[in-house]
Structures are given as C-alpha cells and as structure tokens.
Design an enzyme around this catalytic site. Structure first.
Site, PDB file in Angstrom:
ATOM      1  N   LYS A   4       7.778  61.401  25.147  1.00 44.02           N
ATOM      2  CA  LYS A   4       8.027  61.204  23.727  1.00 44.02           C
ATOM      3  C   LYS A   4       6.850  60.472  23.074  1.00 44.02           C
ATOM      4  CE  LYS A   4      11.862  63.082  25.110  1.00 44.02           C
ATOM      5  NZ  LYS A   4      13.060  62.323  25.468  1.00 44.02           N
ATOM      6  N   ASP A  45      16.432  51.318  27.996  1.00 47.27           N
ATOM      7  CA  ASP A  45      15.683  52.542  27.683  1.00 47.27           C
ATOM      8  C   ASP A  45      15.031  52.318  26.323  1.00 47.27           C
ATOM      9  OD1 ASP A  45      14.784  55.046  26.886  1.00 47.27           O
ATOM     10  OD2 ASP A  45      16.389  56.112  27.944  1.00 47.27           O
TER      11      ASP A  45
END
Ligand SMILES: *Cc1c(COP(=O)(O)O)cnc(C)c1O
Length: 371
Positions: free
Chosen positions: A195, A170
């Site tokens: 994000k 990730d």
C-alpha cells in the site's frame, strides 16, 4: 533525526567500490566462501538475508521508530509472522471490523488451536472483557478497513500491559507518518508494504517492526527464514524506494482525502461518510489525539442501497475501479462485492483510496457520478 531524513538516509550510502549513489539490486541467491569456509562478506544464502532486504529492514525500523524490522513477501505474511509467535492453545483478541484477509488468516490459525475473539474495539473496554487466562496478543487495526473505525491504541496498551500480553497494530492505513504505535507502547507495528510504503501499485510486500530487539524479535528473525515468506531483492528495492517519498505522498493524500470527505459529507445523495478527520466521525477525538493527519482512505454509503452504490462506482471516469489502496492514483471499489458473500460490509458502501490527483478533479468526478 526526523522520519523524512531517515527515510532517505537510513542505510543508504554511495557504494564504496563503484561510487554509485542509487542502490543496486543484488540478485545473487548465494554468497562465496574462502578456502577455510569463512564467508567473504556478511551474507550466505539469500532466503536468510541479502543486501537489499538488509537495507530495507534498516529503513523500516528507522521510519517506524523500532529496534528491529523484518520484511515479508506480503502484508499477510507479516501479520502471520506475529501470530506465529503464539502456541496452540493461545488466545488473541482482534477487531470485528478487520481487513477481510486478516480474518481469513486468523481462521486458518484457529485450525491449529490459536483462537481469536473478535470485539468492537471502538470501545476498548470490550477488549478488557474478552481477556482470558490464555490471551497472549491483542491485534489492533486503526483506522480499520473498510469502515475507518478508530481504536484508542494507548488505552489498549494499558489493558494488555501487566498481563504479559503483546500488542500489535496494523498501521497500514495510517503509516508511521501519521501514527506511531510503537511510541504509544505497542510491541509490533505491521504493514502491507503493498500500500503506502511501495506507494505506486507495483509491488506486493509486508513489514513487521518490533519496539524491542528482544527474545520475541529473535524468534521472529528465525521464523522469517525458517518459514521463508521473504520478498525478492527487487521487491525490497522497490519498497525501499517508495519509503523515500512516503511522507510527502501521505501528507498530500491525506489533505486530498479531507477535501473529498468534506464534499461527500455535504452531498444529498450520500447517506454517511466515514473519515476520521470529520468532526462528526465518532472516533474523531481519539484519532486527533493519536494521529497527526487522518489519512488518504475513506468510505461512504450511498442513498438508495446496493444498486445506487454500484451505479456510482460504474460512472466514475478518473478513479480506477480496483481493489487495494495507498498508490499514487485514486481507486474506487464497491467493497461488499470485492469481499464477497458473507461479508459484514454494508452493501451500499463505496471505498476510496485517494491518490495524488488534484482534489478538485477528484471531486468533479464524484459529483458527476453521484449526479
Ligand atoms: C492490504 C492489507 C493487508 C494485506 O496486505 P497484502 O500485502 O495484500 O498481503 C493487511 N492489512 C490491511 C489493513 C490492508 O489494507
């Protein structure tokens, strides 16, 4: 070519018909056929593929240095896509300091027989110790959320290699600007595009980039349409636009975060600061080796416990009290409260997502809130 160039030019060309330079948004759900049934163009139905997603996926593969990329409706859907390559009875290993939404997702997969062992990946040897005959995937998150623990990606790759185990990272917090998991030998890099990729707090999305365009990638391509957690054309357009300024934003956010971390580390009401750029951070050496910058995220513990942390969060004026991260404006949260009861996060921990404000203004805000 370099990431900065690829982020601008991968798959983007002036429209051959109209000459428009900025890409259009293609909302059509379906695509016309000729009299003999042959498709007029490359697309048939928008869940399977569409022009905006195709352009985004080309750009995602380019910036992450992968052979194939897939866009999803959320970061969690991208992570689910990796886990969906496993079968009931398979086992995976994940870090115990993992994004709480990923923890919840893995619990759901547990219900259908895909088991997870959580280990402290700051020491990669715990990964070796957790291997089972049925282990098929090691899921890494580094820096981790919310404690910014660092995992040595190359070492985890070494442990998994040879045992036929896939490695997923990730890479949301680092972004490919600062950390290149596929170059370090990982098979998959996953992102919450919500994000830094989107970067402006106005789109939810996810990305999965594969190092090889192999059988597993083909399976992922099939599942993307079969399971259907696909982003809308407008969402793809927004993430694609975000990518164009990714490198510039992330480097500045990283520099701003370093300044904020230095300030907090020297403040007498702060118990501890978690930022891998600080030499006192236990993961600093590994981070310095595998990252070209330390990112825009940090967290810290406030002396005086839960109430003192809540007080700091309640007193800031410039930071916005909100969850999420990676946008242009700085956010602050009392993380334990956001994650809710049962959360392993310390009750006195404050998490910051550093944006593009001037770092001196951010520091002044924190100084007065701590004062
Ligand atoms: C936010 C986040 C996710 C989940 O992404 P969504 O877009 O909210 O689904 C996964 N991993 C990390 C590290 C995150 O910060």
């Amino acid at each position: 070519m370099h990431l900065e160039t690829l982020a601008l030019h991968a798959a983007l060309h002036p429209d051959p018909v109209t000459g428009e330079v900025a890409p259009g948004i293609h909302l059509s759900t379906t695509y016309a056929r000729e009299g003999d049934g042959a498709l007029v163009g490359d697309f048939s139905y928008s869940r399977a593929a569409n022009p905006n997603r195709a352009v985004l996926e080309t750009a995602l593969a380019a910036v992450e240095g992968g052979a194939a990329a897939f866009a999803y409706a959320s970061g969690i859907a991208a992570i689910a896509a990796v886990v969906q390559t496993l079968d009931p009875g398979d086992h995976l290993i994940a870090p115990n300091d993992i994004y709480h939404g990923t923890r919840a997702l893995l619990a759901e997969f547990g219900r259908i027989g895909v088991r997870t062992t959580f280990v402290d990946m700051r020491d990669p040897e715990t990964v070796a110790g957790a291997l089972e005959p049925g282990t098929r995937l090691i899921f890494v998150e580094t820096p981790s959320n919310p404690s910014l623990k660092i995992t040595d990606i190359a070492r985890v790759v070494e442990i998994g290699r040879g045992a036929g185990i896939r490695i997923a990272v990730d890479n949301t917090w680092a972004t490919p600007v600062l950390q290149r998991p596929l170059d370090l030998g990982a098979d998959f890099s996953v992102h919450s595009s919500t994000k830094y990729f989107g970067g402006h707090g106005d789109v939810v999305g996810g990305a999965l980039v594969c190092r090889e365009d192999d059988e597993t990638a083909a399976r992922i391509r099939e599942l993307q349409s079969t399971l259907g957690a696909v982003p809308s054309p407008f969402d793809c357009w927004l993430v694609r636009r975000g990518l164009m300024t990714l490198a510039l934003r992330v480097r500045q956010q990283s520099a701003n975060a370093a300044a904020v971390a230095e300030f907090l580390a020297g403040h007498d009401r702060v118990e501890a600061v978690f930022y891998p750029g600080l030499e006192t951070h236990p993961g600093h050496d590994v981070a310095a080796r595998q990252m070209s910058g330390f990112g825009g995220m940090l967290s810290f513990r406030v002396k005086g416990g839960e109430a003192a942390a809540a007080r700091v969060v309640s007193r800031v004026r410039l930071f916005t009290r909100a969850t999420s991260l990676g946008g242009v404006e700085s956010l602050i949260e009392h993380r334990y409260k956001v994650e809710g009861p049962g959360s392993p996060t310390p009750v006195d921990l404050v998490r910051l997502s550093i944006g593009l404000e001037h770092p001196e203004d951010l520091i002044a805000d924190l100084r007065s809130a701590l004062g």
